[in-house]
Write a protein that holds these residues in place. Structure first.
Motif, PDB file in Angstrom:
ATOM      1  N   ILE A  22      -3.300 -16.582   0.667  1.00 39.53           N
ATOM      2  CA  ILE A  22      -4.132 -17.426  -0.186  1.00 39.53           C
ATOM      3  C   ILE A  22      -5.609 -17.229   0.112  1.00 39.53           C
ATOM      4  O   ILE A  22      -6.420 -17.050  -0.800  1.00 39.53           O
ATOM      5  CB  ILE A  22      -3.761 -18.917  -0.003  1.00 39.53           C
ATOM      6  N   ALA A  23      -5.982 -17.282   1.398  1.00 38.86           N
ATOM      7  CA  ALA A  23      -7.400 -17.321   1.734  1.00 38.86           C
ATOM      8  C   ALA A  23      -7.805 -16.384   2.852  1.00 38.86           C
ATOM      9  O   ALA A  23      -8.987 -16.306   3.182  1.00 38.86           O
ATOM     10  CB  ALA A  23      -7.789 -18.754   2.123  1.00 38.86           C
ATOM     11  N   GLY A  24      -6.879 -15.673   3.473  1.00 38.69           N
ATOM     12  CA  GLY A  24      -7.214 -14.866   4.633  1.00 38.69           C
ATOM     13  C   GLY A  24      -7.262 -15.726   5.886  1.00 38.69           C
ATOM     14  O   GLY A  24      -7.133 -16.945   5.834  1.00 38.69           O
ATOM     15  N   GLY A  25      -7.419 -15.083   7.031  1.00 42.74           N
ATOM     16  CA  GLY A  25      -7.513 -15.825   8.284  1.00 42.74           C
ATOM     17  C   GLY A  25      -6.199 -16.038   8.989  1.00 42.74           C
ATOM     18  O   GLY A  25      -6.121 -16.869   9.901  1.00 42.74           O
ATOM     19  N   GLY A 153     -11.252 -12.441  10.164  1.00 45.34           N
ATOM     20  CA  GLY A 153     -12.141 -12.760   9.064  1.00 45.34           C
ATOM     21  C   GLY A 153     -12.315 -11.663   8.034  1.00 45.34           C
ATOM     22  O   GLY A 153     -13.023 -11.856   7.043  1.00 45.34           O
ATOM     23  N   ALA A 154     -11.665 -10.509   8.221  1.00 43.80           N
ATOM     24  CA  ALA A 154     -11.855  -9.405   7.277  1.00 43.80           C
ATOM     25  C   ALA A 154     -11.433  -9.793   5.862  1.00 43.80           C
ATOM     26  O   ALA A 154     -12.101  -9.440   4.888  1.00 43.80           O
ATOM     27  CB  ALA A 154     -11.074  -8.174   7.740  1.00 43.80           C
ATOM     28  N   GLY A 155     -10.329 -10.530   5.740  1.00 41.37           N
ATOM     29  CA  GLY A 155      -9.880 -10.952   4.420  1.00 41.37           C
ATOM     30  C   GLY A 155     -10.907 -11.822   3.716  1.00 41.37           C
ATOM     31  O   GLY A 155     -11.147 -11.680   2.504  1.00 41.37           O
ATOM     32  N   ALA A 156     -11.534 -12.730   4.467  1.00 35.57           N
ATOM     33  CA  ALA A 156     -12.569 -13.588   3.895  1.00 35.57           C
ATOM     34  C   ALA A 156     -13.786 -12.773   3.473  1.00 35.57           C
ATOM     35  O   ALA A 156     -14.412 -13.041   2.437  1.00 35.57           O
ATOM     36  CB  ALA A 156     -12.976 -14.669   4.895  1.00 35.57           C
ATOM     37  N   PHE A 157     -14.129 -11.746   4.267  1.00 38.77           N
ATOM     38  CA  PHE A 157     -15.273 -10.903   3.921  1.00 38.77           C
ATOM     39  C   PHE A 157     -14.989 -10.081   2.661  1.00 38.77           C
ATOM     40  O   PHE A 157     -15.865  -9.924   1.804  1.00 38.77           O
ATOM     41  CB  PHE A 157     -15.615  -9.968   5.085  1.00 38.77           C
ATOM     42  N   TYR A 158     -13.784  -9.528   2.552  1.00 36.64           N
ATOM     43  CA  TYR A 158     -13.406  -8.812   1.327  1.00 36.64           C
ATOM     44  C   TYR A 158     -13.532  -9.736   0.116  1.00 36.64           C
ATOM     45  O   TYR A 158     -14.082  -9.367  -0.925  1.00 36.64           O
ATOM     46  CB  TYR A 158     -11.963  -8.317   1.421  1.00 36.64           C
ATOM     47  N   MET A 159     -13.013 -10.945   0.256  1.00 38.31           N
ATOM     48  CA  MET A 159     -13.024 -11.876  -0.869  1.00 38.31           C
ATOM     49  C   MET A 159     -14.446 -12.258  -1.254  1.00 38.31           C
ATOM     50  O   MET A 159     -14.787 -12.312  -2.444  1.00 38.31           O
ATOM     51  CB  MET A 159     -12.216 -13.126  -0.508  1.00 38.31           C
ATOM     52  N   LEU A 160     -15.294 -12.526  -0.259  1.00 42.52           N
ATOM     53  CA  LEU A 160     -16.685 -12.864  -0.545  1.00 42.52           C
ATOM     54  C   LEU A 160     -17.375 -11.727  -1.291  1.00 42.52           C
ATOM     55  O   LEU A 160     -18.144 -11.958  -2.231  1.00 42.52           O
ATOM     56  CB  LEU A 160     -17.422 -13.157   0.764  1.00 42.52           C
ATOM     57  N   ALA A 161     -17.092 -10.486  -0.892  1.00 38.16           N
ATOM     58  CA  ALA A 161     -17.699  -9.334  -1.557  1.00 38.16           C
ATOM     59  C   ALA A 161     -17.248  -9.239  -3.009  1.00 38.16           C
ATOM     60  O   ALA A 161     -18.064  -8.971  -3.905  1.00 38.16           O
ATOM     61  CB  ALA A 161     -17.340  -8.053  -0.808  1.00 38.16           C
ATOM     62  N   VAL A 163     -16.299 -11.667  -4.947  1.00 43.13           N
ATOM     63  CA  VAL A 163     -16.858 -12.777  -5.720  1.00 43.13           C
ATOM     64  C   VAL A 163     -18.348 -12.566  -5.975  1.00 43.13           C
ATOM     65  O   VAL A 163     -18.833 -12.717  -7.102  1.00 43.13           O
ATOM     66  CB  VAL A 163     -16.616 -14.119  -5.002  1.00 43.13           C
ATOM     67  N   THR A 164     -19.102 -12.225  -4.922  1.00 42.69           N
ATOM     68  CA  THR A 164     -20.557 -12.161  -5.040  1.00 42.69           C
ATOM     69  C   THR A 164     -21.067 -10.841  -5.608  1.00 42.69           C
ATOM     70  O   THR A 164     -22.088 -10.810  -6.301  1.00 42.69           O
ATOM     71  CB  THR A 164     -21.218 -12.399  -3.667  1.00 42.69           C
ATOM     72  N   LEU A 165     -20.391  -9.735  -5.309  1.00 42.26           N
ATOM     73  CA  LEU A 165     -20.892  -8.424  -5.727  1.00 42.26           C
ATOM     74  C   LEU A 165     -20.158  -7.856  -6.938  1.00 42.26           C
ATOM     75  O   LEU A 165     -20.782  -7.244  -7.805  1.00 42.26           O
ATOM     76  CB  LEU A 165     -20.795  -7.432  -4.560  1.00 42.26           C
ATOM     77  N   ALA A 173     -10.258 -12.233  -7.246  1.00 42.71           N
ATOM     78  CA  ALA A 173     -10.795 -11.683  -5.999  1.00 42.71           C
ATOM     79  C   ALA A 173      -9.731 -11.698  -4.913  1.00 42.71           C
ATOM     80  O   ALA A 173      -9.580 -10.724  -4.161  1.00 42.71           O
ATOM     81  CB  ALA A 173     -12.017 -12.494  -5.555  1.00 42.71           C
ATOM     82  N   THR A 174      -8.985 -12.788  -4.817  1.00 39.94           N
ATOM     83  CA  THR A 174      -7.905 -12.885  -3.838  1.00 39.94           C
ATOM     84  C   THR A 174      -6.878 -11.779  -4.054  1.00 39.94           C
ATOM     85  O   THR A 174      -6.428 -11.129  -3.106  1.00 39.94           O
ATOM     86  CB  THR A 174      -7.217 -14.258  -3.926  1.00 39.94           C
ATOM     87  N   ALA A 175      -6.506 -11.565  -5.309  1.00 38.25           N
ATOM     88  CA  ALA A 175      -5.510 -10.540  -5.625  1.00 38.25           C
ATOM     89  C   ALA A 175      -5.993  -9.148  -5.242  1.00 38.25           C
ATOM     90  O   ALA A 175      -5.226  -8.330  -4.705  1.00 38.25           O
ATOM     91  CB  ALA A 175      -5.182 -10.593  -7.111  1.00 38.25           C
ATOM     92  N   HIS A 176      -7.262  -8.857  -5.501  1.00 41.35           N
ATOM     93  CA  HIS A 176      -7.795  -7.524  -5.207  1.00 41.35           C
ATOM     94  C   HIS A 176      -8.058  -7.302  -3.719  1.00 41.35           C
ATOM     95  O   HIS A 176      -8.176  -6.156  -3.273  1.00 41.35           O
ATOM     96  CB  HIS A 176      -9.089  -7.289  -5.993  1.00 41.35           C
ATOM     97  N   THR A 177      -8.143  -8.379  -2.971  1.00 34.22           N
ATOM     98  CA  THR A 177      -8.392  -8.267  -1.538  1.00 34.22           C
ATOM     99  C   THR A 177      -7.201  -7.696  -0.782  1.00 34.22           C
ATOM    100  O   THR A 177      -7.368  -6.953   0.196  1.00 34.22           O
ATOM    101  CB  THR A 177      -8.738  -9.665  -0.969  1.00 34.22           C
ATOM    102  N   LYS A 178      -6.001  -8.004  -1.207  1.00 29.76           N
ATOM    103  CA  LYS A 178      -4.822  -7.783  -0.367  1.00 29.76           C
ATOM    104  C   LYS A 178      -4.502  -6.310  -0.122  1.00 29.76           C
ATOM    105  O   LYS A 178      -4.156  -5.927   0.997  1.00 29.76           O
ATOM    106  CB  LYS A 178      -3.608  -8.501  -0.954  1.00 29.76           C
TER     107      LYS A 178
END
Length: 249
Positions: A22-25, A153-161, A163-165, A173-178
């Protein structure tokens, strides 16, 4: 290792797989559990890569099957994440990771504050700040390298990227992170495997728990979307930051 202890680790992996999908971590749960079980830090990190790969793969498959992400189109980007994760793991002993470990809690708290207070964060896409090719050549290798070098925290960093970039909505974003998280995880694991650090039987047993937890977590995320992803991301990032700060004291 006693069967009861392995069962406890499998249960921890299931919980971690649920949170991570769901969220990483998820490493917030499994790395301490492995160290409490008596593994050295190197063994814990390496074994965590084994079991975490199962959860990331399960979540990636679930999101791909739902149509939220085209996994085939992500394969070239995944190859970059794999190579970067391997490079990071290979340089663990050569780079001053202590500086990154000090900065990591600050970055995680920043992520938590961003998702907690940034208005308009939902499942709708926004304008991208980077073109897909540039995003793949910059943000993905950078985070993948970090995943192999340190990991939490890598999953959270992927997700932030994303969303923001890349301008993705939270669920997308969650789906593309995995898949990327899986790729950089496998890249790091490949290098760790050469050192003989992973405990394969323990990691594979925990992998079964990861599969179950990730399947349930991704299903919940697809059903509820940003309403569950945002708060869980805020909580997981904050708790991981606090745990890292506690280790420094």
């Amino acid at each position: 290792m006693e069967p009861s202890l392995i069962a406890a680790l499998v249960a921890a992996a299931a919980a971690a797989g649920f949170v991570d999908a769901i969220a990483g971590g998820g490493g917030l749960i499994t790395v301490p559990a492995l160290m409490l079980a008596g593994l050295s830090p190197d063994q814990a990190l390496a074994t965590n890569k084994v079991q975490g790969s199962f959860g990331a793969a399960t979540a990636a498959f679930s999101y791909g099957r739902s149509g939220l992400v085209d996994l085939r189109r992500q394969l070239p980007t995944g190859a970059l994440a794999f190579a970067a994760g391997g490079a990071g793991a290979g340089l663990v002993t050569a780079l001053p990771t202590d500086v990154l470990r000090v900065a990591l809690p600050i970055l995680l708290i920043g992520i938590a504050l961003f998702f907690a207070f940034k208005p308009g964060l939902n499942d709708l896409d926004r304008a991208a700040r980077l073109r897909p090719a540039l995003f793949a050549l910059t943000a993905v290798p950078f985070i993948g390298f970090y995943d192999g070098l340190i990991g939490p925290g890598a999953g959270a960093f992927y997700m932030l990227a994303f969303v923001t970039l890349a301008g993705f909505g939270i669920l997308k974003a969650t789906a593309h992170t995995k898949l990327l998280n899986f790729a950089s995880n496998i890249g790091g694991l490949t290098v760790f495997a050469l050192t003989g650090h992973p405990l394969w039987i323990v990691g594979l047993a925990m992998g079964a728990g990861q599969v179950l937890g990730a399947a349930l977590g991704s299903r919940l995320a697809m059903r509820v979307g940003a309403r569950v992803i945002k708060p869980l991301l805020v909580v997981s990032s904050t708790v991981l930051a606090l745990r890292l700060l506690w280790q420094m004291i």
